[in-house]
Write a protein that holds these residues in place. Structure first.
Motif, PDB file in Angstrom:
ATOM      1  N   GLU A 116      -6.971   7.547   1.524  1.00 21.97           N
ATOM      2  CA  GLU A 116      -6.175   6.513   0.194  1.00 21.97           C
ATOM      3  C   GLU A 116      -6.736   7.390  -1.073  1.00 21.97           C
ATOM      4  O   GLU A 116      -7.100   8.360  -1.404  1.00 21.97           O
ATOM      5  CB  GLU A 116      -7.209   6.121  -0.452  1.00 21.97           C
ATOM      6  CG  GLU A 116      -6.918   4.755   0.182  1.00 21.97           C
ATOM      7  CD  GLU A 116      -5.358   3.874  -0.049  1.00 21.97           C
ATOM      8  OE1 GLU A 116      -4.683   4.011  -1.014  1.00 21.97           O
ATOM      9  OE2 GLU A 116      -5.800   2.525   0.579  1.00 21.97           O
ATOM     10  N   SER A 117      -5.166   8.046  -2.017  1.00 23.60           N
ATOM     11  CA  SER A 117      -5.815   8.894  -4.033  1.00 23.60           C
ATOM     12  C   SER A 117      -6.508   8.302  -4.279  1.00 23.60           C
ATOM     13  O   SER A 117      -6.992   9.341  -4.733  1.00 23.60           O
ATOM     14  CB  SER A 117      -4.319   8.990  -3.825  1.00 23.60           C
ATOM     15  OG  SER A 117      -3.373   8.262  -3.917  1.00 23.60           O
ATOM     16  N   GLY A 133       0.899  -2.021   0.061  1.00 24.84           N
ATOM     17  CA  GLY A 133       0.317   0.026  -0.128  1.00 24.84           C
ATOM     18  C   GLY A 133       0.557   1.203   0.058  1.00 24.84           C
ATOM     19  O   GLY A 133       0.566   2.343  -0.316  1.00 24.84           O
ATOM     20  N   ARG A 167       0.572   4.023  -3.036  1.00 24.99           N
ATOM     21  CA  ARG A 167      -0.408   5.428  -2.376  1.00 24.99           C
ATOM     22  C   ARG A 167       0.794   6.465  -3.257  1.00 24.99           C
ATOM     23  O   ARG A 167       0.152   7.260  -2.741  1.00 24.99           O
ATOM     24  CB  ARG A 167      -0.338   4.751  -0.904  1.00 24.99           C
ATOM     25  CG  ARG A 167      -1.484   4.774  -0.607  1.00 24.99           C
ATOM     26  CD  ARG A 167      -2.313   4.886   1.067  1.00 24.99           C
ATOM     27  NE  ARG A 167      -1.332   4.611   1.538  1.00 24.99           N
ATOM     28  CZ  ARG A 167      -0.901   3.441   2.125  1.00 24.99           C
ATOM     29  NH1 ARG A 167      -2.290   2.031   1.776  1.00 24.99           N
ATOM     30  NH2 ARG A 167      -0.280   3.384   2.992  1.00 24.99           N
ATOM     31  N   TYR A 224      -9.466   7.516  -3.819  1.00 27.46           N
ATOM     32  CA  TYR A 224     -10.775   7.425  -3.399  1.00 27.46           C
ATOM     33  C   TYR A 224     -10.690   8.762  -3.235  1.00 27.46           C
ATOM     34  O   TYR A 224     -11.767   9.363  -3.867  1.00 27.46           O
ATOM     35  CB  TYR A 224     -10.169   7.257  -1.451  1.00 27.46           C
ATOM     36  CG  TYR A 224     -12.398   7.810  -1.487  1.00 27.46           C
ATOM     37  CD1 TYR A 224     -12.761   7.104  -0.970  1.00 27.46           C
ATOM     38  CD2 TYR A 224     -11.671   9.044  -0.747  1.00 27.46           C
ATOM     39  CE1 TYR A 224     -14.057   6.995  -0.268  1.00 27.46           C
ATOM     40  CE2 TYR A 224     -13.491   9.112   0.033  1.00 27.46           C
ATOM     41  CZ  TYR A 224     -14.662   8.129  -0.408  1.00 27.46           C
ATOM     42  OH  TYR A 224     -15.321   8.054   1.405  1.00 27.46           O
ATOM     43  N   ALA A 229     -10.164   3.620   4.540  1.00 26.70           N
ATOM     44  CA  ALA A 229      -9.165   4.016   4.622  1.00 26.70           C
ATOM     45  C   ALA A 229      -9.947   5.439   4.201  1.00 26.70           C
ATOM     46  O   ALA A 229      -9.384   6.612   4.786  1.00 26.70           O
ATOM     47  CB  ALA A 229      -8.277   4.025   3.559  1.00 26.70           C
ATOM     48  N   ALA A 266     -11.511  -0.066   1.219  1.00 25.34           N
ATOM     49  CA  ALA A 266     -11.858   1.121   1.003  1.00 25.34           C
ATOM     50  C   ALA A 266     -12.759   2.021   2.008  1.00 25.34           C
ATOM     51  O   ALA A 266     -12.644   3.204   2.424  1.00 25.34           O
ATOM     52  CB  ALA A 266     -12.185   1.104  -0.295  1.00 25.34           C
TER      53      ALA A 266
END
Length: 221
Positions: free
Chosen positions: A134-135, A83, A87, A137, A130, A127
């Motif tokens: 999370e970019s 991750g 990310r 997202y 986070a 998801a």
């Protein structure tokens, strides 16, 4: 191996290797004389990972150094290591400031709720947990908001087929990554496959649209 062989086997020029050494992205070699060092397969694996982060993933050196530090952190699991690399890949940060301040307009708030509904339907617990950390997202929320503002379909029923396809692709991606046994190689593969397969997906989608259009609308098809 000497630096010349390391360069040949990795495909990275010696000048670039020296730069990575100066920046602390690559560990020093094993000193043989005052002016010469040797390198081993661990250096080769690390160099390939650095190349994936910087050349393929287009990460700034400082960001790549942070990712490498996270990868070596034995207090985090492999999921967190992967991750940290994904990310750090460049992404559209247009909504970053709005998310950081908590000042989202009405359309973006609605898009955020729609994204969360989609994750719940897909069973994507990571998801949901986070969220805006999370970019990807933030990019998804921005895309849904853009669809809404321009009047294009973006209800849950419209998004769900894309989510289900993405769910299957996630399995395919991780299966492909697991072909590599070494954790460093898996992180390298995760970065490279994410970057290099995205244009494959985009191209295939457009070609598929052309095929379906021909089937439906071309005379004699």
């Amino acid at each position: 191996m000497r630096m010349a062989e390391l360069s040949e086997r990795s495909g990275v020029p010696t000048a670039t290797i020296k730069y990575y050494l100066r920046e602390g992205l690559l560990r020093p070699g094993h000193r043989v004389t005052a002016t010469q060092s040797t390198y081993d397969d661990e250096h080769l694996r690390r160099l390939r990972l650095v190349r994936a982060l910087i050349q393929v993933g287009r990460m700034p050196v400082a960001t790549a150094r942070e990712v490498l530090t996270a990868i070596e952190d034995e207090t985090i699991d492999h999921h967190q290591r992967l991750g940290s690399a994904i990310r750090a890949l460049p992404n559209d940060g247009a909504l970053d400031a709005a998310f950081d301040s908590g000042e989202l307009d009405e359309e973006t708030e609605a898009a955020r709720r729609r994204a969360d509904e989609l994750f719940e339907e897909l069973g994507w617990t990571h998801a949901l947990a986070a969220g805006a950390a999370e970019s990807a997202y933030r990019v998804l929320v921005g895309a849904i908001a853009g669809l809404s503002r321009t009047g294009y379909p973006c209800e849950l029923t419209d998004l769900l087929p894309y989510g289900r396809l993405a769910d299957q692709l996630g399995v395919t991606d991780i299966d492909m990554m697991e072909r590599y046994g070494d954790p460093y190689e898996q992180v390298e593969a995760a970065v490279a496959l994410t970057v290099l397969y995205e244009p494959v997906l985009l191209s295939l989608r457009r070609l598929a649209e052309a095929e379906e259009s021909k089937r439906r609308y071309s005379p004699g098809s």
